[in-house]
Design an enzyme around this catalytic site. Structure first.
Site, PDB file in Angstrom:
ATOM      1  N   LYS A 109       0.854  -1.185   0.000  1.00 40.59           N
ATOM      2  CA  LYS A 109       0.000   0.000   0.000  1.00 40.59           C
ATOM      3  C   LYS A 109       0.893   1.238   0.000  1.00 40.59           C
ATOM      4  O   LYS A 109       1.693   1.432   0.912  1.00 40.59           O
ATOM      5  CB  LYS A 109      -0.902  -0.005   1.238  1.00 40.59           C
ATOM      6  CG  LYS A 109      -1.942   1.097   1.276  1.00 40.59           C
ATOM      7  CD  LYS A 109      -2.851   0.901   2.489  1.00 40.59           C
ATOM      8  CE  LYS A 109      -3.913   1.975   2.560  1.00 40.59           C
ATOM      9  NZ  LYS A 109      -4.787   1.784   3.759  1.00 40.59           N
ATOM     10  N   ARG A 179     -14.491  -6.497  -1.482  1.00 40.85           N
ATOM     11  CA  ARG A 179     -15.270  -5.469  -0.792  1.00 40.85           C
ATOM     12  C   ARG A 179     -16.674  -5.411  -1.392  1.00 40.85           C
ATOM     13  O   ARG A 179     -16.908  -5.919  -2.499  1.00 40.85           O
ATOM     14  CB  ARG A 179     -14.609  -4.095  -0.958  1.00 40.85           C
ATOM     15  CG  ARG A 179     -13.106  -4.071  -0.697  1.00 40.85           C
ATOM     16  CD  ARG A 179     -12.450  -2.945  -1.504  1.00 40.85           C
ATOM     17  NE  ARG A 179     -10.986  -2.960  -1.398  1.00 40.85           N
ATOM     18  CZ  ARG A 179     -10.275  -2.194  -0.582  1.00 40.85           C
ATOM     19  NH1 ARG A 179     -10.890  -1.326   0.208  1.00 40.85           N
ATOM     20  NH2 ARG A 179      -8.969  -2.262  -0.543  1.00 40.85           N
ATOM     21  N   ASP A 250     -16.612   0.790  -0.302  1.00 38.07           N
ATOM     22  CA  ASP A 250     -15.332   0.230  -0.730  1.00 38.07           C
ATOM     23  C   ASP A 250     -14.436  -0.100   0.458  1.00 38.07           C
ATOM     24  O   ASP A 250     -13.370  -0.700   0.276  1.00 38.07           O
ATOM     25  CB  ASP A 250     -14.609   1.185  -1.682  1.00 38.07           C
ATOM     26  CG  ASP A 250     -14.437   2.577  -1.107  1.00 38.07           C
ATOM     27  OD1 ASP A 250     -15.464   3.237  -0.867  1.00 38.07           O
ATOM     28  OD2 ASP A 250     -13.294   3.006  -0.879  1.00 38.07           O
TER      29      ASP A 250
END
Length: 491
Positions: A109, A179, A250
């Site tokens: 990330k 998600r 999300d």
């Protein structure tokens, strides 16, 4: 160093994701490695090389066989639907099996731009990386389903948000990154084939018991299973005073884990309408609103998979609505179970919900600290041990009156004061990652390159039930000048 990885998601149809490699960083440095988690994932640490680890976890030097993948998803953000979001700064490296044989996604990330970056730089500032590392590992230690932090590296470059900040990359581990927004992305495009692929993947990854059902019965059964896990998850959040801050669709994981720790925080003084997120001006995701927002997100999930629930749309809507309406009962059941444990109750009585709700009201009126109230409540099993608890309240008479009722209820438990004390200490944390402490850690790391405060706080919050004198500073709420009332997302 990485264990063997599968590429289940990378092998899905191309329009569901994009294969893209991390953008190199100039000077990676490893600042945190979660060794127990690394070992659980099968990583070989006997010949650990910090420099090589920094190159790996920054994305600079990935094994050639990997297929780094950015996933496509959409989402309702603060109620507004955005048809294309996706991993704008994250890359799935693949899936590893832990010691229990469970698949776990490993994701970078902050690793650079992807086709879903929407003009962003794809990077992450150091502050949000450290926040996610600390809070996600604290949540794991508290027994709350969550993604985990495997590693954090600095990048040797600056990221520009509100001000220039050091850049960083977080290596995140999750049971999956599916998600509600993943399903929405394909629902809005009318892509029923992709929705079916996602349902199958969700069942394989999270709900294998549903594989025995007929294919046409699986979508409704999946909806019910996801509702149950989300109800349990939100009850866990509420029981520890956690506020997610951005409960967009999300950020609602199908597997029932807490995901995406942006402007999250734990409450200090109890107020049901507490909001920390700087972008939540109307309090949509305030503490008390989290159960209803979870149900709202689940309704969006039901809408997304509705085309798979049969040709009779009216009947499918009616059945899905009926299942969605069970959320509140499920949530209340899990919340009351958690509260009974926090109150030292091992048996159930009809009046327990009122007893718990009344305590929260007394806490609100008395401006009492959420965590310290429950931590000190264990000692108040006897009147002689109530001094610390009463001192937390601005209005001691109300809590003293409530304690009389609580002790009367404990009289039905057929347990000694010592037994009640011990079981309460096992579920009511002494230490949480308080917001002012997290901000102090971020300041030390970002402005002085000093990670000693981070390591100290990490050690404390990953042992949340340790009430030793060594942790006393981390137990205390902020002084008036230390309060941090707003947190910021790292995007």
């Amino acid at each position: 160093m990485l264990p063997p990885l599968s590429h289940r998601y990378a092998d899905l149809p191309e329009h569901m994701r994009a294969e893209v490699y991390p953008t190199p960083v100039p000077k990676p440095r490893l600042v945190a490695l979660n060794r127990p988690l690394a070992e659980d994932l099968g990583m070989e640490l006997a010949c650990f090389d910090e420099a090589r680890a920094a190159e790996l976890f920054s994305g600079n030097a990935l094994p050639e066989e990997l297929k780094p993948t950015a996933a496509a998803y959409a989402g309702h953000q603060f109620g507004n639907f955005v048809p294309q979001l996706g991993d704008g700064r994250a890359l799935l490296l693949g899936e590893a099996r832990n010691r229990a044989g469970q698949l776990r996604d490993i994701q970078l990330k902050g690793s650079g731009r992807t086709p879903f970056s929407r003009g962003g730089d794809g990077r992450a500032p150091l502050g949000p990386v450290l926040r996610e590392y600390l809070v996600s590992e604290a949540m794991h230690a508290l027994g709350v389903p969550t993604t985990r932090a495997l590693a954090a590296t600095t990048t040797g470059e600056r990221v520009y948000r509100r001000m220039p900040e050091p850049g960083a990359v977080l290596t995140r581990v999750a049971s999956s990154h599916l998600r509600v927004g993943t399903f929405q992305y394909f629902a809005v495009r009318g892509d029923e084939a992709a929705l079916r692929v996602l349902v199958d993947e969700a069942i394989v990854r999270h709900y294998p018991e549903l594989a025995e059902l007929a294919a046409d019965a699986q979508p409704m059964a999946l909806l019910e299973a996801v509702i149950e896990r989300q109800a349990k998850l939100i009850a866990k959040w509420m029981s520890v005073g956690f506020i997610h801050g951005v409960m967009n669709t999300d950020n609602c994981a199908i597997g029932g884990e807490t995901i995406d720790y942006g402007p999250c925080a734990f409450m200090d003084r109890y107020d049901p309408m507490t909001v920390f997120s700087s972008i939540d001006g109307r309090g949509r995701y305030a503490y008390a609103n989290q159960p209803s927002m979870a149900q709202w997100n689940l309704a969006r999930f039901a809408e997304a998979i509705l085309p798979l629930m049969g040709h009779d749309s009216k009947q499918a809507i009616a059945e899905a609505t009926e299942v969605l309406e069970t959320f509140n009962e499920r949530y209340q059941r899990h919340w009351l179970s958690a509260m009974r444990h926090k109150l030292g109750l091992s048996t159930a009585q009809d009046a327990d919900a009122v007893l718990a709700a009344d305590l929260l009201e007394v806490m609100h009126q008395g401006s009492a600290d959420f965590t310290l109230t429950f931590h000190y409540l264990a000692g108040a099993v006897t009147p002689e041990g109530a001094e610390q608890l009463v001192a937390v309240f601005d209005q001691p008479k109300d809590i003293e009156a409530w304690l009389v009722r609580w002790r009367q209820r404990l009289g039905d438990e057929q347990a000694s004061a010592k037994e009640v004390f011990e079981r309460m200490c096992a579920v009511n944390p002494a230490v949480i990652p308080r917001n002012h402490r997290v901000e102090q850690v971020i300041e030390a790391a970002s402005e002085r390159d000093d990670f000693a405060p981070f390591n100290a706080l990490l050690a404390a919050v990953t042992h949340p039930f340790d009430a030793s004198n060594e942790c006393v500073d981390f137990r205390q709420p902020p002084l008036d000048g230390e309060q941090v009332l707003r947190t910021f997302c790292g995007t």
